[in-house]
Write a protein that holds these residues in place. Structure first.
Motif, PDB file in Angstrom:
ATOM      1  N   GLU A   1       7.254 -13.366 -10.840  1.00  0.00           N
ATOM      2  CA  GLU A   1       5.894 -15.210 -10.558  1.00  0.00           C
ATOM      3  C   GLU A   1       5.189 -15.364 -12.028  1.00  0.00           C
ATOM      4  O   GLU A   1       4.056 -14.460 -12.122  1.00  0.00           O
ATOM      5  CB  GLU A   1       5.628 -14.409  -9.353  1.00  0.00           C
ATOM      6  N   PRO A   2       4.907 -16.324 -12.399  1.00  0.00           N
ATOM      7  CA  PRO A   2       4.183 -17.001 -13.331  1.00  0.00           C
ATOM      8  C   PRO A   2       2.661 -16.586 -12.973  1.00  0.00           C
ATOM      9  O   PRO A   2       2.462 -16.573 -11.689  1.00  0.00           O
ATOM     10  CB  PRO A   2       4.641 -18.427 -14.121  1.00  0.00           C
ATOM     11  N   PHE A   3       1.288 -16.407 -14.024  1.00  0.00           N
ATOM     12  CA  PHE A   3       0.469 -16.367 -13.689  1.00  0.00           C
ATOM     13  C   PHE A   3      -0.489 -17.866 -13.812  1.00  0.00           C
ATOM     14  O   PHE A   3      -0.125 -18.078 -14.997  1.00  0.00           O
ATOM     15  CB  PHE A   3      -0.343 -14.999 -15.333  1.00  0.00           C
ATOM     16  N   SER A   4      -0.909 -18.063 -13.216  1.00  0.00           N
ATOM     17  CA  SER A   4      -2.236 -19.151 -12.942  1.00  0.00           C
ATOM     18  C   SER A   4      -2.835 -19.757 -14.045  1.00  0.00           C
ATOM     19  O   SER A   4      -4.382 -18.657 -13.411  1.00  0.00           O
ATOM     20  CB  SER A   4      -1.725 -20.061 -12.485  1.00  0.00           C
ATOM     21  N   ILE A   5      -3.371 -19.610 -14.920  1.00  0.00           N
ATOM     22  CA  ILE A   5      -4.895 -18.787 -16.129  1.00  0.00           C
ATOM     23  C   ILE A   5      -5.153 -20.429 -16.249  1.00  0.00           C
ATOM     24  O   ILE A   5      -4.303 -21.459 -17.024  1.00  0.00           O
ATOM     25  CB  ILE A   5      -4.954 -17.996 -16.114  1.00  0.00           C
ATOM     26  N   ASN A   6      -6.472 -21.447 -16.029  1.00  0.00           N
ATOM     27  CA  ASN A   6      -7.008 -22.297 -16.821  1.00  0.00           C
ATOM     28  C   ASN A   6      -5.738 -23.501 -16.354  1.00  0.00           C
ATOM     29  O   ASN A   6      -5.781 -24.128 -17.867  1.00  0.00           O
ATOM     30  CB  ASN A   6      -7.445 -21.823 -17.358  1.00  0.00           C
ATOM     31  N   GLY A   7      -4.760 -23.677 -15.868  1.00  0.00           N
ATOM     32  CA  GLY A   7      -4.057 -24.940 -15.808  1.00  0.00           C
ATOM     33  C   GLY A   7      -2.950 -24.752 -16.276  1.00  0.00           C
ATOM     34  O   GLY A   7      -1.958 -25.365 -16.521  1.00  0.00           O
TER      35      GLY A   7
ATOM     36  N   ASN B   1       5.014  -2.306 -21.479  1.00  0.00           N
ATOM     37  CA  ASN B   1       4.769  -3.129 -21.891  1.00  0.00           C
ATOM     38  C   ASN B   1       4.646  -4.950 -22.106  1.00  0.00           C
ATOM     39  O   ASN B   1       5.801  -5.293 -22.241  1.00  0.00           O
ATOM     40  CB  ASN B   1       5.300  -2.735 -24.202  1.00  0.00           C
ATOM     41  N   VAL B   2       3.931  -5.276 -22.171  1.00  0.00           N
ATOM     42  CA  VAL B   2       4.169  -6.392 -21.922  1.00  0.00           C
ATOM     43  C   VAL B   2       4.624  -7.480 -23.175  1.00  0.00           C
ATOM     44  O   VAL B   2       3.735  -7.506 -24.402  1.00  0.00           O
ATOM     45  CB  VAL B   2       2.029  -7.988 -21.967  1.00  0.00           C
ATOM     46  N   SER B   3       5.210  -8.416 -23.063  1.00  0.00           N
ATOM     47  CA  SER B   3       5.618  -8.898 -24.071  1.00  0.00           C
ATOM     48  C   SER B   3       5.526 -10.225 -24.489  1.00  0.00           C
ATOM     49  O   SER B   3       4.751 -10.599 -23.747  1.00  0.00           O
ATOM     50  CB  SER B   3       7.756  -9.410 -24.267  1.00  0.00           C
ATOM     51  N   ARG B   4       4.866 -10.753 -25.765  1.00  0.00           N
ATOM     52  CA  ARG B   4       4.598 -12.038 -26.387  1.00  0.00           C
ATOM     53  C   ARG B   4       3.139 -11.925 -26.235  1.00  0.00           C
ATOM     54  O   ARG B   4       2.529 -13.217 -25.689  1.00  0.00           O
ATOM     55  CB  ARG B   4       5.068 -13.504 -25.909  1.00  0.00           C
ATOM     56  N   PHE B   5       2.804 -10.872 -25.702  1.00  0.00           N
ATOM     57  CA  PHE B   5       0.892 -10.820 -25.234  1.00  0.00           C
ATOM     58  C   PHE B   5      -0.319 -11.285 -26.510  1.00  0.00           C
ATOM     59  O   PHE B   5      -0.601 -12.452 -26.166  1.00  0.00           O
ATOM     60  CB  PHE B   5       0.737  -9.618 -25.485  1.00  0.00           C
ATOM     61  N   LYS B   6       0.507 -11.085 -27.643  1.00  0.00           N
ATOM     62  CA  LYS B   6      -0.239 -11.250 -28.581  1.00  0.00           C
ATOM     63  C   LYS B   6      -0.327 -12.780 -29.172  1.00  0.00           C
ATOM     64  O   LYS B   6      -1.001 -13.842 -28.963  1.00  0.00           O
ATOM     65  CB  LYS B   6      -0.039 -10.668 -30.360  1.00  0.00           C
ATOM     66  N   SER B   7       1.207 -13.656 -29.134  1.00  0.00           N
ATOM     67  CA  SER B   7       1.031 -14.892 -29.455  1.00  0.00           C
ATOM     68  C   SER B   7       0.477 -15.806 -27.889  1.00  0.00           C
ATOM     69  O   SER B   7      -0.306 -17.175 -28.385  1.00  0.00           O
ATOM     70  CB  SER B   7       2.532 -15.080 -29.063  1.00  0.00           C
ATOM     71  N   ILE B   8       0.124 -14.909 -26.532  1.00  0.00           N
ATOM     72  CA  ILE B   8      -0.423 -15.727 -25.898  1.00  0.00           C
ATOM     73  C   ILE B   8      -2.299 -15.938 -25.672  1.00  0.00           C
ATOM     74  O   ILE B   8      -2.485 -16.721 -26.410  1.00  0.00           O
ATOM     75  CB  ILE B   8       0.419 -15.318 -24.240  1.00  0.00           C
ATOM     76  N   ASN B   9      -2.477 -14.439 -26.194  1.00  0.00           N
ATOM     77  CA  ASN B   9      -3.698 -14.273 -27.098  1.00  0.00           C
ATOM     78  C   ASN B   9      -4.796 -15.715 -27.859  1.00  0.00           C
ATOM     79  O   ASN B   9      -5.247 -16.387 -27.703  1.00  0.00           O
ATOM     80  CB  ASN B   9      -4.184 -13.431 -26.924  1.00  0.00           C
ATOM     81  N   ASP B  10      -3.504 -15.674 -28.841  1.00  0.00           N
ATOM     82  CA  ASP B  10      -3.997 -16.775 -30.195  1.00  0.00           C
ATOM     83  C   ASP B  10      -3.710 -17.757 -29.921  1.00  0.00           C
ATOM     84  O   ASP B  10      -4.157 -18.240 -30.120  1.00  0.00           O
ATOM     85  CB  ASP B  10      -2.453 -15.849 -30.910  1.00  0.00           C
ATOM     86  N   SER B  11      -2.544 -18.048 -28.855  1.00  0.00           N
ATOM     87  CA  SER B  11      -2.371 -19.059 -28.112  1.00  0.00           C
ATOM     88  C   SER B  11      -3.905 -20.160 -27.547  1.00  0.00           C
ATOM     89  O   SER B  11      -3.853 -21.794 -27.682  1.00  0.00           O
ATOM     90  CB  SER B  11      -0.907 -20.066 -28.234  1.00  0.00           C
ATOM     91  N   LEU B  12      -3.364 -19.252 -26.576  1.00  0.00           N
ATOM     92  CA  LEU B  12      -4.499 -19.733 -25.375  1.00  0.00           C
ATOM     93  C   LEU B  12      -5.836 -19.199 -25.142  1.00  0.00           C
ATOM     94  O   LEU B  12      -6.806 -19.863 -24.455  1.00  0.00           O
ATOM     95  CB  LEU B  12      -3.771 -19.605 -24.207  1.00  0.00           C
ATOM     96  N   GLY B  13      -6.051 -18.572 -26.533  1.00  0.00           N
ATOM     97  CA  GLY B  13      -7.045 -17.861 -26.276  1.00  0.00           C
ATOM     98  C   GLY B  13      -7.267 -16.608 -25.739  1.00  0.00           C
ATOM     99  O   GLY B  13      -6.569 -16.282 -24.773  1.00  0.00           O
ATOM    100  N   HIS B  14      -8.314 -15.653 -26.098  1.00  0.00           N
ATOM    101  CA  HIS B  14      -9.171 -14.756 -25.724  1.00  0.00           C
ATOM    102  C   HIS B  14      -9.268 -14.587 -24.278  1.00  0.00           C
ATOM    103  O   HIS B  14      -9.087 -13.618 -23.414  1.00  0.00           O
ATOM    104  CB  HIS B  14     -10.094 -13.803 -26.878  1.00  0.00           C
ATOM    105  N   GLU B  15      -9.918 -15.630 -23.819  1.00  0.00           N
ATOM    106  CA  GLU B  15     -10.237 -15.743 -22.063  1.00  0.00           C
ATOM    107  C   GLU B  15      -8.860 -15.759 -21.285  1.00  0.00           C
ATOM    108  O   GLU B  15      -9.642 -15.020 -20.831  1.00  0.00           O
ATOM    109  CB  GLU B  15     -11.355 -17.193 -21.909  1.00  0.00           C
ATOM    110  N   VAL B  16      -8.644 -16.295 -21.972  1.00  0.00           N
ATOM    111  CA  VAL B  16      -7.123 -16.509 -21.334  1.00  0.00           C
ATOM    112  C   VAL B  16      -6.136 -15.362 -21.018  1.00  0.00           C
ATOM    113  O   VAL B  16      -5.637 -14.519 -20.242  1.00  0.00           O
ATOM    114  CB  VAL B  16      -5.854 -17.435 -21.598  1.00  0.00           C
ATOM    115  N   GLY B  17      -6.138 -14.028 -22.632  1.00  0.00           N
ATOM    116  CA  GLY B  17      -5.671 -13.552 -22.552  1.00  0.00           C
ATOM    117  C   GLY B  17      -6.233 -12.273 -21.848  1.00  0.00           C
ATOM    118  O   GLY B  17      -5.728 -11.321 -21.212  1.00  0.00           O
ATOM    119  N   ASP B  18      -7.911 -11.945 -21.982  1.00  0.00           N
ATOM    120  CA  ASP B  18      -8.265 -11.743 -21.087  1.00  0.00           C
ATOM    121  C   ASP B  18      -7.981 -11.154 -19.595  1.00  0.00           C
ATOM    122  O   ASP B  18      -7.561 -10.497 -18.919  1.00  0.00           O
ATOM    123  CB  ASP B  18      -9.906 -11.397 -21.258  1.00  0.00           C
TER     124      ASP B  18
END
Length: 176
Positions: free
Chosen positions: A133-139, A62-79
């Motif tokens: 390792e972090p994921f780099s998405i849209n800056g 289970n990915v922790s904090r996914f909902k907050s990532i999706n909400d703060s950075l947008g569904h495109e970034v979450g996808d």
């Protein structure tokens, strides 16, 4: 991709695929189809394991904090994060392992028949290492943390339903 509207597509025939992997595709509200394919694969694995009297592992991540990532950075970034996550997970799995997405931020791995508890723990540790390792998405450099649980056939259950519930229970216990 719209995460509420997807199915799984087997891309294991691609030369770069180390493990069987399913990729998400937008086609309508098909989450039941995803789950049915996972269950069908699990039932096949259970039949093979029963016949050969060999164990295998079911792990849930289970990915922790996914909902907050999706909400703060947008569904495109979450996808995109989910797509990159699934690729990174598939890249560290052993040949014969099956990877699928159960729900929004939850993945399941069915270890190949013969996978014992030590190998399952090594798989989880390898997954954790790959996701450090972090994921780099849209800056954005996005760090994720993952909780995981393991159940073993036949020790923890003889059906996928039971094995999945036990792995999810172990994952929730690891999270707390």
């Amino acid at each position: 991709l719209v995460m509420t509207t997807e199915i799984l597509r087997n891309i294991s025939d691609e030369p770069s695929a180390k493990a069987h992997q399913w990729e998400l595709e937008e086609v309508g509200d098909e989450m039941r189809d995803i789950q049915q394919r996972i269950v069908a694969s699990a039932e096949k694995t259970i039949a093979e394991a029963t016949h050969s009297r060999a164990p295998f592992a079911v792990t849930v991540q289970n990915v922790s904090r996914f909902k907050s990532i999706n909400d703060s950075l947008g569904h495109e970034v979450g996808d995109e994060l989910l797509r990159m996550l699934s690729q990174r997970l598939a890249g560290v799995l052993a040949r014969g392992d099956l990877l699928g997405r159960l729900a929004g931020d939850e993945f399941v791995v069915l270890g190949c028949v013969g996978t014992g508890p030590i190998a399952a723990e090594v798989t989880i540790e390898t997954i954790f290492a790959a996701l450090r390792e972090p994921f780099s998405i849209n800056g954005h450099d996005i760090e994720v943390s993952v909780s995981a649980g393991i159940s073993m056939f036949p020790e923890h259950g003889a059906t996928f339903d039971v094995l999945l519930r036990r792995a999810e229970t172990a994952m929730r216990a690891a999270r707390s």
